[in-house]
Design an enzyme around this catalytic site. Structure first.
Site, PDB file in Angstrom:
ATOM      1  N   ARG A  70      46.444  41.006  35.701  1.00 20.93           N
ATOM      2  CA  ARG A  70      46.935  39.842  34.810  1.00 20.93           C
ATOM      3  C   ARG A  70      48.413  39.872  34.346  1.00 20.93           C
ATOM      4  O   ARG A  70      48.432  39.682  33.245  1.00 20.93           O
ATOM      5  CB  ARG A  70      45.761  39.734  33.532  1.00 20.93           C
ATOM      6  CG  ARG A  70      45.626  38.052  33.194  1.00 20.93           C
ATOM      7  CD  ARG A  70      44.699  38.091  31.926  1.00 20.93           C
ATOM      8  NE  ARG A  70      43.196  38.228  32.150  1.00 20.93           N
ATOM      9  CZ  ARG A  70      42.469  39.181  31.581  1.00 20.93           C
ATOM     10  NH1 ARG A  70      43.162  39.638  30.477  1.00 20.93           N
ATOM     11  NH2 ARG A  70      41.177  39.056  31.996  1.00 20.93           N
ATOM     12  N   ASP A  82      42.916  32.550  40.734  1.00 18.04           N
ATOM     13  CA  ASP A  82      41.650  32.729  39.747  1.00 18.04           C
ATOM     14  C   ASP A  82      40.360  33.000  40.716  1.00 18.04           C
ATOM     15  O   ASP A  82      40.347  32.761  41.751  1.00 18.04           O
ATOM     16  CB  ASP A  82      41.170  31.553  39.062  1.00 18.04           C
ATOM     17  CG  ASP A  82      40.076  31.997  37.927  1.00 18.04           C
ATOM     18  OD1 ASP A  82      40.539  32.635  36.969  1.00 18.04           O
ATOM     19  OD2 ASP A  82      38.914  31.692  38.148  1.00 18.04           O
TER      20      ASP A  82
END
Length: 642
Positions: A323, A372
């Site tokens: 991330r 994602d």
């Protein structure tokens, strides 16, 4: 004729059945296939088997409490071994007075031929795990003398399980396996496989596979045979056979609901045409992507990150952050203010922009595509929304076994073209020597989202379906295996140099459930990724799963912060690279404490080749960007090889 839809339609079907070879050929023909049946093994009784004679005498004199008969052939060989050495009737009478356990119908039938009825019959699929589960519900074996009649080799897992329950375990070896006396037909079948003349491969015992590989190796054809076998539809009779295939790196394409020869052929006939088309399409893509992955002249090939994936020495420890493009960065927040999350994921130009900005700002050694885990669910028929303040929501979750049927096959990645465009765009925008990582959710995590309808604390719906209906669970997981494998290989073809499987929710499972309900499917995915492309297998929440993450065949095991890195690496084995494992909250500390914590992780890695520095999970939203940048610099500085 077989029922409608279950027809090989002329496919060439290889089987390695020995005693029941003629019957297998007839069943294949019944289902419209062209049989290529070659015996692969023969039982060789042990001569002058004194241990068998001693065992029989101990049964007669009451020194044995429990016997587990694993095979009918073994029972018959035992009787033959003691013939004329022991009073056979006295032995049978004594055997009828103790607890006897039969693994499946064949030893039951063998006992019935001499008018014996076993005390306990182990239900399908008759694996060693089923033996232990049956024992747990039927009898207590602590402090009992228990003998296991083996077939071929010792089942160490079964013996360990019996000993863990307190039994005094002995093994009884009554016969060995060997190649057929005439190996000609088997050698011919191996050659047909290599020549591309076999479409479907059927395996009904682990020893069949062992012997086929043994002969292929003896003939110098093992590598060619293994490659050709993977290109066929690989069909396994049941869980034990499937486990052996996966242990050796072969994907399992078909496994029937009932572990018997007839259902195996029927299931193979029904599904092989579609699977073969899909495998051939994937194989064509893999051949091209493998060439690129193995191109040693590519600018990124000798990057620190990829060298670490291959456990080669590096000048410093490579670092990237999960991330690393996220809400902690102002540039990302500015982009997100203008669009929804799903709209951002579907915009390759913006995805590349936010990732390349993060890479440049942090100075990391690898990039990961911005996407994602969940968009793959949309083309599979699940109604996904990222609700404001709630995170991902599935509006039509899977709750019953029947719901699995509405989960669509991901026949192609055309519906996810924007992800492939993101890979291409990011690859083009990054420095040419920086590796790009693709990723996907692991099958358990995707299934959990699909079943729970979002996140969960206890995963009660997921576990309920898993425990109540293993058949429905297997079907769901197999659909995810096919989808994820295709998805990751498409990312590789589009320009990714490595891929990571994220199993965010695997920590909800204990080791036994993970091994039974998840590991086989992760193994299948890893086996289907383009050779030469490193796979990072990352799961969070339960360090006890680490040995199984390593068993998946992945090149790199991701480690979260709940275990020391040195302990984790010792657990998975130093023949595997590791990634991790700084606690993400460390980035909220002052930089002196951050440096101390980063040094702890590096010290635990001890400079051993194969360490990729990362967090134990993703960068948190509250993280100061300066700390993230400082961490990368610290790792590079402190790990510099002198």
């Amino acid at each position: 004729m077989p029922e409608n839809g279950k027809n090989f339609a002329g496919l060439n079907v290889a089987s390695f059945e020995s005693r029941r070879g003629k019957e297998m050929a007839m069943i294949i023909e019944k289902f419209g296939g062209v049989p290529h049946v070659s015996p692969s093994m023969r039982e060789v009784p042990l001569e002058d088997n004194q241990p068998a004679i001693d065992f029989a005498n101990r049964v007669i004199t009451g020194q044995i409490d429990i016997v587990i008969f694993m095979t009918g052939v073994g029972f018959n060989h035992l009787l033959a071994a003691i013939d004329r050495k022991v009073d056979k009737q006295r032995f049978l009478d004594a055997l009828s007075d103790i607890t006897t356990i039969c693994r499946g119908p064949k030893p039951v039938a063998a006992m019935r031929e001499v008018n014996l009825t076993p005390t306990i019959k182990v239900p399908e699929p008759n694996t060693w795990r089923d033996i232990l589960q049956t024992i747990d519900t039927e009898i207590h074996i602590a402090n009992q003398t228990l003998v296991v009649q083996e077939y071929g080799v010792t089942n160490a897992s079964l013996v360990a399980g019996l000993e863990a329950r307190g039994a005094n375990v002995e093994t009884l070896h009554v016969y060995d396996w060997d190649l057929p006396e005439d190996i000609g037909p088997l050698a011919a079948n191996i050659q047909k496989m290599i020549d591309g003349k076999i479409d479907v491969s059927l395996f009904t015992s682990a020893n069949q596979l062992n012997h086929v590989l043994k002969l292929a190796q003896r003939q110098g054809q093992l590598e060619a045979f293994s490659s050709a076998l993977r290109g066929t539809v690989i069909c396994s009779v049941g869980p034990t056979m499937s486990e052996r295939l996966r242990d050796l790196g072969y994907p399992v394409d078909v496994e029937p609901e009932h572990p018997k020869m007839g259902p195996l052929v029927a299931a193979a006939a029904e599904r092989s045409q579609d699977i073969l088309v899909r495998k051939r399409q994937i194989r064509a893509v893999l051949e091209e992507t493998t060439k690129a992955a193995l191109n040693k002249d590519a600018p990124w090939y000798n990057s620190a990150f990829l060298k670490a994936c291959r456990r080669e020495p590096t000048d410093f420890t490579p670092v990237w952050l999960m991330r690393q493009a996220g809400r902690y960065m102002k540039e990302y927040r500015d982009v997100r203010a203008k669009t929804t999350f799903l709209e951002l994921c579907a915009n390759p130009q913006l995805c590349s922009e936010v990732m390349c900005t993060a890479v440049e700002k942090l100075g990391v050694d690898a990039a990961i595509i911005f996407s994602d885990l969940l968009p793959i669910l949309q083309p599979m028929g699940l109604d996904l929304e990222f609700a404001k303040g709630e995170g991902p929501v599935i509006h039509n979750p899977i709750r019953e076994a029947a719901d699995v049927d509405r989960v669509l096959e991901l026949e192609s990645t055309d519906s996810l073209h924007y992800v492939m465009e993101t890979v291409k765009q990011t690859r083009a925008d990054l420095p040419s020597d920086m590796p790009l990582i693709g990723f996907a959710g692991a099958p358990f995590t995707l299934a959990s989202y699909a079943i729970e309808g979002g996140g969960s604390r206890d995963y009660v719906n997921t576990k309920t379906l898993m425990f109540r209906d293993p058949g429905a669970w297997r079907e769901l997981m197999e659909r995810f295996v096919r989808a994820i494998s295709r998805y990751l290989n498409a990312q590789i073809a589009a320009g990714a140099q490595a891929v990571q499987l994220f199993d965010s929710w695997a920590g909800a499972l204990g080791p036994d459930d993970y091994r039974r309900y998840v590991l086989p499917y992760v193994k299948d995915i890893v086996a289907q990724i383009a050779p030469g492309v490193p796979v990072i297998n990352f799961a969070t929440g339960n360090p006890a799963l680490l040995p199984m993450l390593a068993e998946s065949g992945a090149a790199v095991v991701g480690v979260d912060w709940r275990i020391r890195l040195d302990v984790a690496w010792e657990t998975v084995g130093h023949n595997i690279a590791v990634q991790g494992n700084l606690d993400p909250v460390s980035l909220l500390a002052d930089q002196m404490e951050l440096r101390r914590r980063a040094k702890d992780v590096l010290d635990q890695a001890a400079g051993r080749p194969g360490h990729i520095f990362n967090l134990g999970h993703g960068v948190m939203q509250q993280t100061p960007v300066d700390n993230a940048r400082a961490l990368v610099d610290m790792v590079h500085e402190m790990s510099q090889r002198k």
